[in-house]
Design a protein around this motif. Structure first.
Motif, PDB file in Angstrom:
ATOM      1  N   TYR A  55       0.820  -1.211   0.000  1.00 38.77           N
ATOM      2  CA  TYR A  55       0.000   0.000   0.000  1.00 38.77           C
ATOM      3  C   TYR A  55       0.855   1.262   0.000  1.00 38.77           C
ATOM      4  O   TYR A  55       0.552   2.225  -0.722  1.00 38.77           O
ATOM      5  CB  TYR A  55      -0.931  -0.007   1.215  1.00 38.77           C
ATOM      6  CG  TYR A  55      -1.756   1.257   1.353  1.00 38.77           C
ATOM      7  CD1 TYR A  55      -2.763   1.541   0.432  1.00 38.77           C
ATOM      8  CD2 TYR A  55      -1.522   2.156   2.381  1.00 38.77           C
ATOM      9  CE1 TYR A  55      -3.525   2.697   0.550  1.00 38.77           C
ATOM     10  CE2 TYR A  55      -2.277   3.313   2.503  1.00 38.77           C
ATOM     11  CZ  TYR A  55      -3.275   3.579   1.575  1.00 38.77           C
ATOM     12  OH  TYR A  55      -4.027   4.730   1.693  1.00 38.77           O
ATOM     13  N   LEU A  56       1.931   1.260   0.779  1.00 41.73           N
ATOM     14  CA  LEU A  56       2.804   2.437   0.813  1.00 41.73           C
ATOM     15  C   LEU A  56       3.484   2.656  -0.538  1.00 41.73           C
ATOM     16  O   LEU A  56       3.648   3.794  -0.980  1.00 41.73           O
ATOM     17  CB  LEU A  56       3.842   2.282   1.926  1.00 41.73           C
ATOM     18  CG  LEU A  56       3.296   2.394   3.361  1.00 41.73           C
ATOM     19  CD1 LEU A  56       4.377   2.056   4.382  1.00 41.73           C
ATOM     20  CD2 LEU A  56       2.739   3.791   3.620  1.00 41.73           C
ATOM     21  N   LEU A  57       3.866   1.561  -1.199  1.00 40.88           N
ATOM     22  CA  LEU A  57       4.422   1.690  -2.552  1.00 40.88           C
ATOM     23  C   LEU A  57       3.378   2.260  -3.509  1.00 40.88           C
ATOM     24  O   LEU A  57       3.691   3.101  -4.367  1.00 40.88           O
ATOM     25  CB  LEU A  57       4.914   0.330  -3.046  1.00 40.88           C
ATOM     26  CG  LEU A  57       6.212  -0.178  -2.431  1.00 40.88           C
ATOM     27  CD1 LEU A  57       6.432  -1.647  -2.787  1.00 40.88           C
ATOM     28  CD2 LEU A  57       7.400   0.657  -2.892  1.00 40.88           C
ATOM     29  N   PHE A  58       2.140   1.813  -3.375  1.00 36.30           N
ATOM     30  CA  PHE A  58       1.056   2.337  -4.208  1.00 36.30           C
ATOM     31  C   PHE A  58       0.845   3.829  -3.951  1.00 36.30           C
ATOM     32  O   PHE A  58       0.575   4.596  -4.883  1.00 36.30           O
ATOM     33  CB  PHE A  58      -0.225   1.559  -3.924  1.00 36.30           C
ATOM     34  CG  PHE A  58      -1.465   2.186  -4.508  1.00 36.30           C
ATOM     35  CD1 PHE A  58      -1.663   2.211  -5.879  1.00 36.30           C
ATOM     36  CD2 PHE A  58      -2.427   2.753  -3.682  1.00 36.30           C
ATOM     37  CE1 PHE A  58      -2.802   2.789  -6.424  1.00 36.30           C
ATOM     38  CE2 PHE A  58      -3.561   3.345  -4.219  1.00 36.30           C
ATOM     39  CZ  PHE A  58      -3.756   3.361  -5.596  1.00 36.30           C
ATOM     40  N   ARG A  59       0.978   4.259  -2.711  1.00 38.46           N
ATOM     41  CA  ARG A  59       0.817   5.676  -2.384  1.00 38.46           C
ATOM     42  C   ARG A  59       1.878   6.532  -3.074  1.00 38.46           C
ATOM     43  O   ARG A  59       1.604   7.654  -3.495  1.00 38.46           O
ATOM     44  CB  ARG A  59       0.902   5.879  -0.862  1.00 38.46           C
ATOM     45  CG  ARG A  59      -0.301   5.377  -0.081  1.00 38.46           C
ATOM     46  CD  ARG A  59      -1.487   6.305  -0.233  1.00 38.46           C
ATOM     47  NE  ARG A  59      -1.187   7.627   0.265  1.00 38.46           N
ATOM     48  CZ  ARG A  59      -1.326   8.008   1.533  1.00 38.46           C
ATOM     49  NH1 ARG A  59      -1.770   7.142   2.435  1.00 38.46           N
ATOM     50  NH2 ARG A  59      -1.039   9.244   1.898  1.00 38.46           N
ATOM     51  N   TYR A  60       3.090   6.003  -3.200  1.00 39.56           N
ATOM     52  CA  TYR A  60       4.156   6.743  -3.882  1.00 39.56           C
ATOM     53  C   TYR A  60       3.958   6.757  -5.397  1.00 39.56           C
ATOM     54  O   TYR A  60       4.325   7.726  -6.068  1.00 39.56           O
ATOM     55  CB  TYR A  60       5.527   6.126  -3.549  1.00 39.56           C
ATOM     56  CG  TYR A  60       6.044   6.479  -2.175  1.00 39.56           C
ATOM     57  CD1 TYR A  60       6.407   7.781  -1.856  1.00 39.56           C
ATOM     58  CD2 TYR A  60       6.184   5.496  -1.193  1.00 39.56           C
ATOM     59  CE1 TYR A  60       6.894   8.111  -0.588  1.00 39.56           C
ATOM     60  CE2 TYR A  60       6.666   5.811   0.069  1.00 39.56           C
ATOM     61  CZ  TYR A  60       7.018   7.119   0.366  1.00 39.56           C
ATOM     62  OH  TYR A  60       7.498   7.447   1.623  1.00 39.56           O
ATOM     63  N   TYR A  61       3.376   5.652  -5.938  1.00 39.47           N
ATOM     64  CA  TYR A  61       3.199   5.538  -7.394  1.00 39.47           C
ATOM     65  C   TYR A  61       1.759   5.115  -7.694  1.00 39.47           C
ATOM     66  O   TYR A  61       1.512   3.987  -8.141  1.00 39.47           O
ATOM     67  CB  TYR A  61       4.176   4.523  -7.977  1.00 39.47           C
ATOM     68  CG  TYR A  61       5.620   4.822  -7.680  1.00 39.47           C
ATOM     69  CD1 TYR A  61       6.322   5.798  -8.405  1.00 39.47           C
ATOM     70  CD2 TYR A  61       6.313   4.141  -6.674  1.00 39.47           C
ATOM     71  CE1 TYR A  61       7.657   6.073  -8.147  1.00 39.47           C
ATOM     72  CE2 TYR A  61       7.641   4.418  -6.400  1.00 39.47           C
ATOM     73  CZ  TYR A  61       8.303   5.385  -7.135  1.00 39.47           C
ATOM     74  OH  TYR A  61       9.625   5.666  -6.871  1.00 39.47           O
ATOM     75  N   LYS A  72      11.401   2.432 -11.791  1.00 38.82           N
ATOM     76  CA  LYS A  72      11.690   3.753 -11.221  1.00 38.82           C
ATOM     77  C   LYS A  72      12.553   3.637  -9.970  1.00 38.82           C
ATOM     78  O   LYS A  72      13.372   4.508  -9.668  1.00 38.82           O
ATOM     79  CB  LYS A  72      10.382   4.471 -10.877  1.00 38.82           C
ATOM     80  CG  LYS A  72       9.537   4.858 -12.088  1.00 38.82           C
ATOM     81  CD  LYS A  72       8.257   5.527 -11.645  1.00 38.82           C
ATOM     82  CE  LYS A  72       7.384   5.915 -12.835  1.00 38.82           C
ATOM     83  NZ  LYS A  72       7.967   7.021 -13.628  1.00 38.82           N
ATOM     84  N   VAL A  73      12.376   2.551  -9.230  1.00 37.22           N
ATOM     85  CA  VAL A  73      13.108   2.368  -7.964  1.00 37.22           C
ATOM     86  C   VAL A  73      14.502   1.805  -8.212  1.00 37.22           C
ATOM     87  O   VAL A  73      15.499   2.324  -7.702  1.00 37.22           O
ATOM     88  CB  VAL A  73      12.322   1.442  -7.014  1.00 37.22           C
ATOM     89  CG1 VAL A  73      13.147   1.159  -5.742  1.00 37.22           C
ATOM     90  CG2 VAL A  73      10.987   2.072  -6.642  1.00 37.22           C
ATOM     91  N   PHE A  74      14.609   0.736  -9.015  1.00 37.35           N
ATOM     92  CA  PHE A  74      15.877   0.037  -9.191  1.00 37.35           C
ATOM     93  C   PHE A  74      16.640   0.439 -10.445  1.00 37.35           C
ATOM     94  O   PHE A  74      17.729  -0.074 -10.700  1.00 37.35           O
ATOM     95  CB  PHE A  74      15.651  -1.476  -9.211  1.00 37.35           C
ATOM     96  CG  PHE A  74      15.216  -2.033  -7.884  1.00 37.35           C
ATOM     97  CD1 PHE A  74      15.999  -1.869  -6.755  1.00 37.35           C
ATOM     98  CD2 PHE A  74      14.012  -2.718  -7.767  1.00 37.35           C
ATOM     99  CE1 PHE A  74      15.598  -2.388  -5.532  1.00 37.35           C
ATOM    100  CE2 PHE A  74      13.603  -3.244  -6.538  1.00 37.35           C
ATOM    101  CZ  PHE A  74      14.399  -3.063  -5.424  1.00 37.35           C
ATOM    102  N   GLY A  75      16.064   1.324 -11.240  1.00 39.81           N
ATOM    103  CA  GLY A  75      16.733   1.722 -12.463  1.00 39.81           C
ATOM    104  C   GLY A  75      16.180   0.988 -13.667  1.00 39.81           C
ATOM    105  O   GLY A  75      15.501  -0.041 -13.553  1.00 39.81           O
ATOM    106  N   LYS A  76      16.500   1.496 -14.858  1.00 37.82           N
ATOM    107  CA  LYS A  76      15.911   1.001 -16.095  1.00 37.82           C
ATOM    108  C   LYS A  76      16.210  -0.468 -16.344  1.00 37.82           C
ATOM    109  O   LYS A  76      15.316  -1.244 -16.692  1.00 37.82           O
ATOM    110  CB  LYS A  76      16.438   1.846 -17.257  1.00 37.82           C
ATOM    111  CG  LYS A  76      15.870   1.461 -18.610  1.00 37.82           C
ATOM    112  CD  LYS A  76      16.401   2.369 -19.697  1.00 37.82           C
ATOM    113  CE  LYS A  76      15.850   1.969 -21.064  1.00 37.82           C
ATOM    114  NZ  LYS A  76      16.372   2.840 -22.146  1.00 37.82           N
ATOM    115  N   VAL A 354      14.105   1.941  -0.238  1.00 44.65           N
ATOM    116  CA  VAL A 354      14.789   2.811  -1.197  1.00 44.65           C
ATOM    117  C   VAL A 354      13.967   4.073  -1.451  1.00 44.65           C
ATOM    118  O   VAL A 354      14.492   5.195  -1.454  1.00 44.65           O
ATOM    119  CB  VAL A 354      15.055   2.066  -2.526  1.00 44.65           C
ATOM    120  CG1 VAL A 354      15.543   3.032  -3.602  1.00 44.65           C
ATOM    121  CG2 VAL A 354      16.073   0.957  -2.315  1.00 44.65           C
ATOM    122  N   VAL A 355      12.653   3.903  -1.656  1.00 45.44           N
ATOM    123  CA  VAL A 355      11.774   5.042  -1.934  1.00 45.44           C
ATOM    124  C   VAL A 355      11.723   5.993  -0.739  1.00 45.44           C
ATOM    125  O   VAL A 355      11.796   7.220  -0.896  1.00 45.44           O
ATOM    126  CB  VAL A 355      10.358   4.558  -2.294  1.00 45.44           C
ATOM    127  CG1 VAL A 355       9.391   5.731  -2.379  1.00 45.44           C
ATOM    128  CG2 VAL A 355      10.371   3.812  -3.610  1.00 45.44           C
TER     129      VAL A 355
END
Length: 372
Positions: A55-61, A72-76, A354-355
């Motif tokens: 849920y917290l990851l969803f809140r950021y994205y 977006k978090v770990f790179g392309k 990381v976020v």
């Protein structure tokens, strides 16, 4: 992304049916023996912790699926590989559930029907629904959750009044201490099915009211967890722990014992139809997550063009992943213990850390620039 919107009611229906899946039919949590119901409740508590990570990851994205924000978090490049790993896991889990359903149908009702025929028709129907879009699947879930609840109430009532139920079979409480149910909860129950709900991170961007995700997801975890705990208790009370441990589908066996007045009997169809509904939606969500992940990773125009190829892969895997059903169960047991710990817990937790660290540095940078 597909141009579609999913209502909160539809999300609840899909999540609830998904969470029941095959867990309501198999000997779920029976590794804890008579305390299987308690292990499920502990696993439900762990599922709530997993939810807050997702849920917290969803809140950021909020507008990006899992395969999008992992890049977006770990790179392309690293993120693309991890995203592909999630897609493969969704395909694998879809195939496992197709195999489970096909085996139940062959062993219970369609004993002379080839397993391939059942799996093929099952996946083709799912592909057709997904071709029509996620909104169609959501509206279908709204209808079938009512039928599922009616089947559940009927089945439970008939088992309870059959005279085979003895809740003393659940005693003594904590016969093997606290360690066994806790171990089973966090090695097995947590990741199946609560960890599998990570597949819904591919659907959350379609919500028409994203602010209500928290309440819906938590209510699904609690309601489905309590229902699974009750089902495990009823199976043990009706059959005894030794029979449940040896049985592949104890719920089918429990309702098969019902014989009221030598008239109401042969109720296996209730369990078969229940599993048809739950596995249909579970495979649909996994398959949709896999297809949309491929669309996102490979920048395709739409998901419809790859539905049949991915469906064919699911059918092939469901037939070849194991030579027998006991081998299939054993393989799933090891996958749950090792592979899914990483994709359901470790990678999402690492992403969240990381976020949070990145956002912490951004806030510090903004505050310093404001001061200067």
């Amino acid at each position: 992304m597909e141009k579609a919107k999913v209502s909160v009611t539809q999300l609840f229906a899909m999540m609830f049916i998904f969470n029941l899946g095959t867990a309501v039919i198999v000997g779920y949590g029976i590794g804890a023996k008579k305390d299987a119901w308690l292990a499920i409740l502990f696993g439900m508590g762990g599922g709530i912790v997993l939810f807050f990570i997702y849920y917290l990851l969803f809140r950021y994205y909020p507008n990006v699926p899992l395969t999008g924000y992992v890049r977006k978090v770990f790179g392309k490049y690293v993120g693309w590989i991890i995203g592909l790993l999630y897609v493969l896991s969704f395909v694998y889990m879809a195939a496992r559930n197709v195999r489970d359903f096909g085996t139940l149908l062959v062993s219970s009702t369609l004993k002379k029907t080839p397993l391939l025929a059942i799996n093929l028709l099952f996946v083709l129907v799912i592909c057709y629904v997904l071709y029509l879009g996620i909104e169609v699947l959501g509206r279908t879930a709204e209808v079938f959750i009512v039928i599922l609840l009616l089947l559940g109430i009927t089945g439970n009532f008939l088992v309870l009044v059959s005279g085979d139920v003895d809740f003393h079979r659940l005693q003594p409480f904590l016969e093997h201490g606290w360690k066994l149910p806790l171990t089973v909860a966090f090695k097995d129950v947590l990741f199946f099915p609560f960890g599998e709900m990570i597949a819904f991170t591919m659907l959350l961007p379609y919500l028409n009211r994203p602010k209500l995700v928290k309440g819906v997801w938590l209510s699904v975890i609690v309601s489905s967890g309590l229902l699974l705990s009750w089902t495990a208790s009823l199976n043990i009370a009706a059959l005894g722990v030794n029979v449940v441990e040896r049985s592949v589908f104890p719920t089918l066996l429990a309702i098969g014992k019902v014989n009221l007045l030598n008239f109401i009997e042969r109720l296996d169809a209730i369990v078969v139809f229940t599993m048809l509904l739950t596995v249909f939606f579970k495979v649909s969500i996994f398959l949709y997550g896999a297809v949309m992940g491929i669309v996102d990773l490979f920048k395709l125009n739409n998901h419809q063009q790859i539905l049949l190829p991915i469906g064919a892969i699911v059918i092939f895997l469901s037939m070849t992943m194991a030579s027998s059903f006991p081998e299939h169960l054993e393989e799933g047991y090891h996958v749950l213990r090792h592979y899914f710990v990483g994709i359901h817990l470790l990678i999402p937790l690492l992403m969240l850390l990381v976020v949070m660290i990145r956002n912490g540095f951004k806030k510090k940078g903004r505050s310093k620039s404001t001061i200067t």
